[in-house]
Design a protein around this motif. Structure first.
Motif, PDB file in Angstrom:
ATOM      1  N   ILE A 194      -4.176   4.645  -0.799  1.00 46.98           N
ATOM      2  CA  ILE A 194      -4.633   6.089  -0.617  1.00 46.98           C
ATOM      3  C   ILE A 194      -4.099   6.955   0.529  1.00 46.98           C
ATOM      4  O   ILE A 194      -2.754   7.140   0.508  1.00 46.98           O
ATOM      5  CB  ILE A 194      -4.431   4.585   1.454  1.00 46.98           C
ATOM      6  CG1 ILE A 194      -5.211   3.708   0.808  1.00 46.98           C
ATOM      7  CG2 ILE A 194      -5.262   5.468   2.069  1.00 46.98           C
ATOM      8  CD1 ILE A 194      -6.676   2.867   0.767  1.00 46.98           C
ATOM      9  N   ALA A 195      -4.885   7.836  -0.628  1.00 51.50           N
ATOM     10  CA  ALA A 195      -3.749   9.021  -0.290  1.00 51.50           C
ATOM     11  C   ALA A 195      -4.898  10.668  -0.684  1.00 51.50           C
ATOM     12  O   ALA A 195      -6.635  10.011  -0.492  1.00 51.50           O
ATOM     13  CB  ALA A 195      -3.238   9.410  -2.148  1.00 51.50           C
ATOM     14  N   ILE A 196      -4.249  11.881   0.035  1.00 52.05           N
ATOM     15  CA  ILE A 196      -5.305  12.836  -0.404  1.00 52.05           C
ATOM     16  C   ILE A 196      -5.409  13.391  -1.483  1.00 52.05           C
ATOM     17  O   ILE A 196      -4.418  13.816  -2.162  1.00 52.05           O
ATOM     18  CB  ILE A 196      -4.711  14.181   0.750  1.00 52.05           C
ATOM     19  CG1 ILE A 196      -5.004  13.497   1.980  1.00 52.05           C
ATOM     20  CG2 ILE A 196      -5.465  15.515   0.994  1.00 52.05           C
ATOM     21  CD1 ILE A 196      -4.182  13.682   3.525  1.00 52.05           C
ATOM     22  N   THR A 252       4.443  -1.286   3.108  1.00 49.53           N
ATOM     23  CA  THR A 252       3.884   0.475   3.107  1.00 49.53           C
ATOM     24  C   THR A 252       5.102   0.767   2.781  1.00 49.53           C
ATOM     25  O   THR A 252       5.965   0.431   3.331  1.00 49.53           O
ATOM     26  CB  THR A 252       3.030   0.633   3.875  1.00 49.53           C
ATOM     27  OG1 THR A 252       3.613   0.607   5.239  1.00 49.53           O
ATOM     28  CG2 THR A 252       2.172  -0.424   4.525  1.00 49.53           C
ATOM     29  N   HIS A 253       4.089   1.615   1.766  1.00 44.69           N
ATOM     30  CA  HIS A 253       4.957   3.046   1.793  1.00 44.69           C
ATOM     31  C   HIS A 253       4.783   4.422   1.656  1.00 44.69           C
ATOM     32  O   HIS A 253       3.924   4.477   0.683  1.00 44.69           O
ATOM     33  CB  HIS A 253       5.834   2.719  -0.541  1.00 44.69           C
ATOM     34  CG  HIS A 253       6.892   3.684  -0.583  1.00 44.69           C
ATOM     35  ND1 HIS A 253       7.636   3.697  -1.637  1.00 44.69           N
ATOM     36  CD2 HIS A 253       7.407   4.845  -0.055  1.00 44.69           C
ATOM     37  CE1 HIS A 253       8.191   4.418  -1.673  1.00 44.69           C
ATOM     38  NE2 HIS A 253       8.704   5.245  -0.490  1.00 44.69           N
ATOM     39  N   PRO A 273       6.697  -4.241   7.378  1.00 45.00           N
ATOM     40  CA  PRO A 273       7.588  -3.616   7.402  1.00 45.00           C
ATOM     41  C   PRO A 273       7.591  -2.558   6.480  1.00 45.00           C
ATOM     42  O   PRO A 273       6.816  -2.514   5.875  1.00 45.00           O
ATOM     43  CB  PRO A 273       8.817  -4.177   7.122  1.00 45.00           C
ATOM     44  CG  PRO A 273       8.140  -6.186   7.201  1.00 45.00           C
ATOM     45  CD  PRO A 273       6.587  -5.674   7.014  1.00 45.00           C
ATOM     46  N   TYR A 274       7.873  -1.009   6.888  1.00 42.90           N
ATOM     47  CA  TYR A 274       7.820   0.026   5.653  1.00 42.90           C
ATOM     48  C   TYR A 274       8.563   0.823   5.214  1.00 42.90           C
ATOM     49  O   TYR A 274       9.903   0.745   5.783  1.00 42.90           O
ATOM     50  CB  TYR A 274       6.208   0.392   6.948  1.00 42.90           C
ATOM     51  CG  TYR A 274       6.984   1.506   7.580  1.00 42.90           C
ATOM     52  CD1 TYR A 274       7.364   3.444   7.595  1.00 42.90           C
ATOM     53  CD2 TYR A 274       7.181   0.595   8.835  1.00 42.90           C
ATOM     54  CE1 TYR A 274       8.587   3.528   8.578  1.00 42.90           C
ATOM     55  CE2 TYR A 274       7.408   1.623  10.504  1.00 42.90           C
ATOM     56  CZ  TYR A 274       8.213   3.141  10.003  1.00 42.90           C
ATOM     57  OH  TYR A 274       8.549   3.780  10.739  1.00 42.90           O
ATOM     58  N   VAL A 275       8.603   1.065   3.884  1.00 43.98           N
ATOM     59  CA  VAL A 275       9.368   2.349   4.052  1.00 43.98           C
ATOM     60  C   VAL A 275       8.936   3.831   3.757  1.00 43.98           C
ATOM     61  O   VAL A 275       7.213   3.963   3.965  1.00 43.98           O
ATOM     62  CB  VAL A 275       9.477   1.527   2.244  1.00 43.98           C
ATOM     63  CG1 VAL A 275      11.153   2.653   1.751  1.00 43.98           C
ATOM     64  CG2 VAL A 275      10.585   0.620   1.968  1.00 43.98           C
ATOM     65  N   VAL A 276       9.801   4.772   3.660  1.00 40.91           N
ATOM     66  CA  VAL A 276       9.073   6.326   3.957  1.00 40.91           C
ATOM     67  C   VAL A 276      10.119   6.665   3.493  1.00 40.91           C
ATOM     68  O   VAL A 276      11.546   6.944   3.152  1.00 40.91           O
ATOM     69  CB  VAL A 276       9.183   6.483   5.272  1.00 40.91           C
ATOM     70  CG1 VAL A 276      10.144   6.711   6.035  1.00 40.91           C
ATOM     71  CG2 VAL A 276       8.127   8.442   5.492  1.00 40.91           C
ATOM     72  N   THR A 277       9.528   7.890   1.697  1.00 37.06           N
ATOM     73  CA  THR A 277      10.023   8.725   1.181  1.00 37.06           C
ATOM     74  C   THR A 277       9.900  10.132   1.916  1.00 37.06           C
ATOM     75  O   THR A 277       9.091  10.577   2.394  1.00 37.06           O
ATOM     76  CB  THR A 277       9.406   9.183   0.111  1.00 37.06           C
ATOM     77  OG1 THR A 277       9.854   7.507  -0.548  1.00 37.06           O
ATOM     78  CG2 THR A 277      10.165  10.145  -0.880  1.00 37.06           C
ATOM     79  N   ILE A 337       0.955  -1.313   0.027  1.00 35.99           N
ATOM     80  CA  ILE A 337      -0.093   0.340  -0.361  1.00 35.99           C
ATOM     81  C   ILE A 337       0.788   1.170  -0.306  1.00 35.99           C
ATOM     82  O   ILE A 337       1.733   1.517   0.842  1.00 35.99           O
ATOM     83  CB  ILE A 337      -0.732   0.068   1.177  1.00 35.99           C
ATOM     84  CG1 ILE A 337      -1.620  -0.864   1.274  1.00 35.99           C
ATOM     85  CG2 ILE A 337      -1.149   1.231   1.328  1.00 35.99           C
ATOM     86  CD1 ILE A 337      -2.395  -0.790   2.346  1.00 35.99           C
ATOM     87  N   VAL A 338       0.688   1.755  -1.106  1.00 37.77           N
ATOM     88  CA  VAL A 338       1.324   3.711  -1.032  1.00 37.77           C
ATOM     89  C   VAL A 338       0.505   4.389  -0.195  1.00 37.77           C
ATOM     90  O   VAL A 338      -1.408   4.424  -0.536  1.00 37.77           O
ATOM     91  CB  VAL A 338       1.434   3.714  -2.284  1.00 37.77           C
ATOM     92  CG1 VAL A 338       2.045   5.323  -2.138  1.00 37.77           C
ATOM     93  CG2 VAL A 338       2.572   2.676  -3.083  1.00 37.77           C
ATOM     94  N   PHE A 339       0.724   4.730   1.513  1.00 34.81           N
ATOM     95  CA  PHE A 339       0.500   5.987   1.567  1.00 34.81           C
ATOM     96  C   PHE A 339       0.185   7.487   1.340  1.00 34.81           C
ATOM     97  O   PHE A 339       1.860   8.137   1.246  1.00 34.81           O
ATOM     98  CB  PHE A 339       0.233   6.135   3.076  1.00 34.81           C
ATOM     99  CG  PHE A 339      -0.745   4.909   3.760  1.00 34.81           C
ATOM    100  CD1 PHE A 339      -1.594   4.737   3.008  1.00 34.81           C
ATOM    101  CD2 PHE A 339       0.562   3.755   4.325  1.00 34.81           C
ATOM    102  CE1 PHE A 339      -1.645   2.968   3.861  1.00 34.81           C
ATOM    103  CE2 PHE A 339       0.309   2.922   4.529  1.00 34.81           C
ATOM    104  CZ  PHE A 339      -1.273   2.596   5.092  1.00 34.81           C
TER     105      PHE A 339
END
Length: 361
Positions: free
Chosen positions: A40-42, A77-78, A99-103, A5-7
């Motif tokens: 899932i985004a604004i 998730t990212h 696990p997650y990645v954050v940019t 999932i990309v947030f």
């Protein structure tokens, strides 16, 4: 198949087609690589405390139920932007061991942590608990490591990249003809959000300083006017200037034509995580003038562009004059090398490597 999932707190819609377009482009890149990607985004850029509260409440509710529903099948998730968006990935790891990645894009560590102690605390927590941190520029990597104590071994520099099927060298005359622009004018171009932090006021002042030196010198400011109050201020500033034009947001294919039509592309930002729009301008071949902030010194190094001082209209005017007066090929070997370094195929391989390393099987 990798499932994630990309947030994101920015994502385009039919009403706002360029809002966070770089996130959508990366999502499409991942899907083209065969990954199962949910978003899932604004999608609404409107400002105001109530609007912001409603947007993030909706984001968190949708994010929570998506995590709950897919908790057993997600590899990772990212999150794009650390706080508050990254909280979804953080809680996904705490609750469901995902696990997650954050940019990190820039303002999320340059500005957001300064708003409150809570924002600072959560920013540090999200970064430290991430399985991998991606920064869009080298300076941001240094900031993440130095200011937030994140292990350098898990911080990776990957820009959002340039779509070379959209941004490529095209004949300037044809672009002007397509946009119904004069072939005789000398054209300066800015593309981006019309907000104070982008240095729009400095650009208008710099234009006023040099307009009399160049016959038919024009300035086009193209972008989303998210801040209505500031946009009104800009309109008032340019009302008496004949050749300054304020243009609304445009699709990327049209932006590429605007860049091709220009004689100089100007990015006068007061801070800039990477400067993706400058990279896109380089791919089209137009000379770039940018401020010495964030990722721009790295992007415009080796004479790929001209660096000027931020918050300094006189320095900006000098840089623009320098770009107008020097003859150069619109697409040099240096520009080509930099663009290739940030091409989608290169970035896709880097992302796949990170996902394979941190994602659960």
């Amino acid at each position: 198949m990798t499932k994630l999932i990309v947030f994101s707190n920015m994502y385009p819609s039919d009403q706002h087609p360029t809002y966070g377009i770089f996130v959508k482009n990366q999502v499409q890149l991942l899907r083209d690589e065969g990954m199962d990607v949910s978003v899932i985004a604004i999608e609404d850029p409107s400002k105001g405390k109530i609007a912001k509260l409603q947007k993030y409440m909706s984001l968190f509710i949708r994010g929570f139920f998506s995590l709950l529903k897919n908790r057993k099948t997600l590899n990772l998730t990212h999150a794009h932007y650390v706080f508050p968006t990254g909280m979804l990935s953080y809680w996904g790891k705490r609750w469901f061991n995902i696990p997650y990645v954050v940019t990190v894009h820039g303002g999320d560590i340059d500005q957001m942590p300064k708003k409150s102690k809570m924002a600072r605390k959560w920013t540090e927590r999200i970064l430290k608990k991430a399985d991998a941190v991606i920064t869009v520029g080298e300076k941001l990597k240094q900031d993440v490591v130095r200011e937030f104590g994140v292990s350098i071994n898990k911080v990776h520099v990957i820009s959002m990249g340039v779509d070379q099927t959209v941004f490529y060298v095209m004949p300037q005359e044809l672009s002007r003809e397509s946009l119904r622009l004069s072939k005789e004018e000398t054209m300066l171009l800015y593309v981006g959000n019309v907000i104070r932090a982008k240095g729009i006021e400095d650009l208008i002042e710099a234009y006023k300083q040099i307009a009399y030196t160049k016959e038919k010198l024009s300035l086009y400011i193209v972008g989303s006017q998210k801040d209505a109050q500031f946009a009104t201020l800009v309109k008032d500033r340019i009302e008496t200037l004949e050749r300054v034009h304020l243009i609304g947001p445009q699709p990327q294919t049209t932006l590429a034509k605007w860049m091709s039509a220009a004689d100089v592309f100007v990015l006068p930002s007061h801070h800039e995580g990477f400067g993706l729009v400058a990279l896109e301008a380089m791919a089209v071949g137009v000379p770039v003038v940018g401020t010495n902030v964030g990722g721009l010194p790295h992007l415009l190094k080796d004479d790929a562009g001209i660096l000027v001082e931020p918050h300094n209209p006189s320095s900006l005017a000098e840089g623009i004059e320098q770009a107008l007066n020097r003859s150069e090929e619109r697409y040099t070997e240096v520009k080509q090398r930099i663009v290739e370094e940030h091409s989608y195929p290169v970035l896709a391989e880097k992302l796949k490597t990170i996902y394979q390393y941190v994602g659960r099987s």
